[in-house]
Motif scaffolding. Structure first.
Motif, PDB file in Angstrom:
ATOM      1  N   HIS A 144       0.846  -1.193   0.000  1.00 16.13           N
ATOM      2  CA  HIS A 144       0.000   0.000   0.000  1.00 16.13           C
ATOM      3  C   HIS A 144       0.880   1.242   0.000  1.00 16.13           C
ATOM      4  O   HIS A 144       2.077   1.180   0.306  1.00 16.13           O
ATOM      5  CB  HIS A 144      -0.947   0.001   1.211  1.00 16.13           C
ATOM      6  CG  HIS A 144      -0.260  -0.103   2.516  1.00 16.13           C
ATOM      7  ND1 HIS A 144       0.242   0.973   3.191  1.00 16.13           N
ATOM      8  CD2 HIS A 144       0.057  -1.193   3.269  1.00 16.13           C
ATOM      9  CE1 HIS A 144       0.808   0.573   4.314  1.00 16.13           C
ATOM     10  NE2 HIS A 144       0.722  -0.750   4.378  1.00 16.13           N
ATOM     11  N   GLN A 145       0.268   2.353  -0.364  1.00 21.09           N
ATOM     12  CA  GLN A 145       0.973   3.635  -0.365  1.00 21.09           C
ATOM     13  C   GLN A 145       1.430   3.925   1.070  1.00 21.09           C
ATOM     14  O   GLN A 145       0.703   3.627   2.017  1.00 21.09           O
ATOM     15  CB  GLN A 145       0.038   4.747  -0.840  1.00 21.09           C
ATOM     16  CG  GLN A 145      -0.619   4.505  -2.179  1.00 21.09           C
ATOM     17  CD  GLN A 145       0.357   4.545  -3.342  1.00 21.09           C
ATOM     18  OE1 GLN A 145       1.397   5.183  -3.278  1.00 21.09           O
ATOM     19  NE2 GLN A 145       0.026   3.835  -4.401  1.00 21.09           N
ATOM     20  N   ARG A 159      -4.631   3.103   0.288  1.00 19.53           N
ATOM     21  CA  ARG A 159      -4.673   2.794  -1.149  1.00 19.53           C
ATOM     22  C   ARG A 159      -3.558   1.829  -1.543  1.00 19.53           C
ATOM     23  O   ARG A 159      -2.403   2.002  -1.163  1.00 19.53           O
ATOM     24  CB  ARG A 159      -4.563   4.070  -1.975  1.00 19.53           C
ATOM     25  CG  ARG A 159      -5.777   4.962  -1.830  1.00 19.53           C
ATOM     26  CD  ARG A 159      -5.635   6.246  -2.604  1.00 19.53           C
ATOM     27  NE  ARG A 159      -4.466   6.976  -2.111  1.00 19.53           N
ATOM     28  CZ  ARG A 159      -3.642   7.674  -2.898  1.00 19.53           C
ATOM     29  NH1 ARG A 159      -3.857   7.768  -4.180  1.00 19.53           N
ATOM     30  NH2 ARG A 159      -2.610   8.299  -2.372  1.00 19.53           N
ATOM     31  N   PRO A 160      -3.913   0.806  -2.317  1.00 20.67           N
ATOM     32  CA  PRO A 160      -2.904  -0.192  -2.688  1.00 20.67           C
ATOM     33  C   PRO A 160      -1.942   0.296  -3.764  1.00 20.67           C
ATOM     34  O   PRO A 160      -2.279   1.157  -4.573  1.00 20.67           O
ATOM     35  CB  PRO A 160      -3.746  -1.349  -3.233  1.00 20.67           C
ATOM     36  CG  PRO A 160      -4.992  -0.714  -3.727  1.00 20.67           C
ATOM     37  CD  PRO A 160      -5.239   0.466  -2.832  1.00 20.67           C
ATOM     38  N   THR A 161      -0.768  -0.287  -3.742  1.00 21.65           N
ATOM     39  CA  THR A 161       0.160  -0.135  -4.853  1.00 21.65           C
ATOM     40  C   THR A 161      -0.261  -1.160  -5.897  1.00 21.65           C
ATOM     41  O   THR A 161      -1.179  -1.956  -5.672  1.00 21.65           O
ATOM     42  CB  THR A 161       1.605  -0.433  -4.406  1.00 21.65           C
ATOM     43  OG1 THR A 161       1.656  -1.794  -3.939  1.00 21.65           O
ATOM     44  CG2 THR A 161       2.079   0.510  -3.315  1.00 21.65           C
ATOM     45  N   GLN A 162       0.422  -1.172  -7.019  1.00 18.39           N
ATOM     46  CA  GLN A 162       0.109  -2.163  -8.056  1.00 18.39           C
ATOM     47  C   GLN A 162       0.273  -3.584  -7.506  1.00 18.39           C
ATOM     48  O   GLN A 162      -0.557  -4.445  -7.757  1.00 18.39           O
ATOM     49  CB  GLN A 162       1.030  -1.965  -9.261  1.00 18.39           C
ATOM     50  CG  GLN A 162       0.688  -2.871 -10.404  1.00 18.39           C
ATOM     51  CD  GLN A 162       0.429  -2.098 -11.665  1.00 18.39           C
ATOM     52  OE1 GLN A 162       0.583  -0.889 -11.697  1.00 18.39           O
ATOM     53  NE2 GLN A 162       0.027  -2.780 -12.699  1.00 18.39           N
ATOM     54  N   GLN A 163       1.320  -3.821  -6.709  1.00 13.32           N
ATOM     55  CA  GLN A 163       1.555  -5.144  -6.125  1.00 13.32           C
ATOM     56  C   GLN A 163       0.488  -5.504  -5.084  1.00 13.32           C
ATOM     57  O   GLN A 163       0.195  -6.666  -4.869  1.00 13.32           O
ATOM     58  CB  GLN A 163       2.917  -5.240  -5.436  1.00 13.32           C
ATOM     59  CG  GLN A 163       4.113  -4.830  -6.233  1.00 13.32           C
ATOM     60  CD  GLN A 163       4.425  -3.355  -6.056  1.00 13.32           C
ATOM     61  OE1 GLN A 163       3.722  -2.498  -6.572  1.00 13.32           O
ATOM     62  NE2 GLN A 163       5.505  -3.037  -5.344  1.00 13.32           N
ATOM     63  N   GLY A 164      -0.052  -4.504  -4.410  1.00 10.77           N
ATOM     64  CA  GLY A 164      -1.001  -4.751  -3.337  1.00 10.77           C
ATOM     65  C   GLY A 164      -2.445  -4.903  -3.769  1.00 10.77           C
ATOM     66  O   GLY A 164      -3.289  -5.332  -2.983  1.00 10.77           O
TER      67      GLY A 164
END
Length: 148
Positions: A100-101, A106-111
């Protein structure tokens, strides 16, 4: 079980059953990778070996899947299982670096793959709350009939 629960229970139950069956024979790197990620978020899981953890996870998913697909198992019970399982996945999401950021939900692309598991908690809460409120209404109607 409420008839309106059938679509939710069938969809989620089939998903869980399939996921558990696909993990049942995990060994080697696949089991170790899943185990490593889980232990990073929940250190108490270190007491399990990777293969045993994979089997426990698979068994839990199979049990939840079968329970959801069997209409005799109360929706509130299955909802509680979904809340617990989904909560564990969200704990994994929050505790794993890079998911997450920084300082943000908010998720990152991986999350994104883990963050989407919030639907399990939502589905579980829906089953529990609907079962509780419907049970209360049914009890109220029974009481009302006896008083008249």
């Amino acid at each position: 079980m409420n008839l309106s629960h059938i679509p939710l229970r069938t969809a989620v139950g089939a998903y869980f059953l399939n996921s558990g069956l696909s993990k049942w024979n995990l060994e080697g790197e696949a089991a170790e990778g899943m185990y490593g990620m889980a232990v990073g978020a929940i250190p108490a899981l270190k007491r399990f070996a990777p293969g045993a953890f994979a089997r426990l996870l698979a068994g839990s998913e199979i049990a939840i899947g079968v329970g959801l697909l069997l209409p005799v198992v109360p929706s509130a019970l299955m909802g509680t299982g979904l809340i617990g399982f989904g909560g564990g996945l969200l704990r994994l999401y929050w505790a794993t670096p890079g998911m997450h950021q920084p300082g943000d939900l908010r998720p990152t692309q991986q999350g994104a793959a883990l963050a989407k598991d919030v639907w399990l908690v939502g589905a579980g809460l829906t089953l529990v709350l609907d079962d509780m409120f419907n049970r209360g209404r049914r009890a109220g109607r029974k009481i009302g009939r006896k008083v008249r």
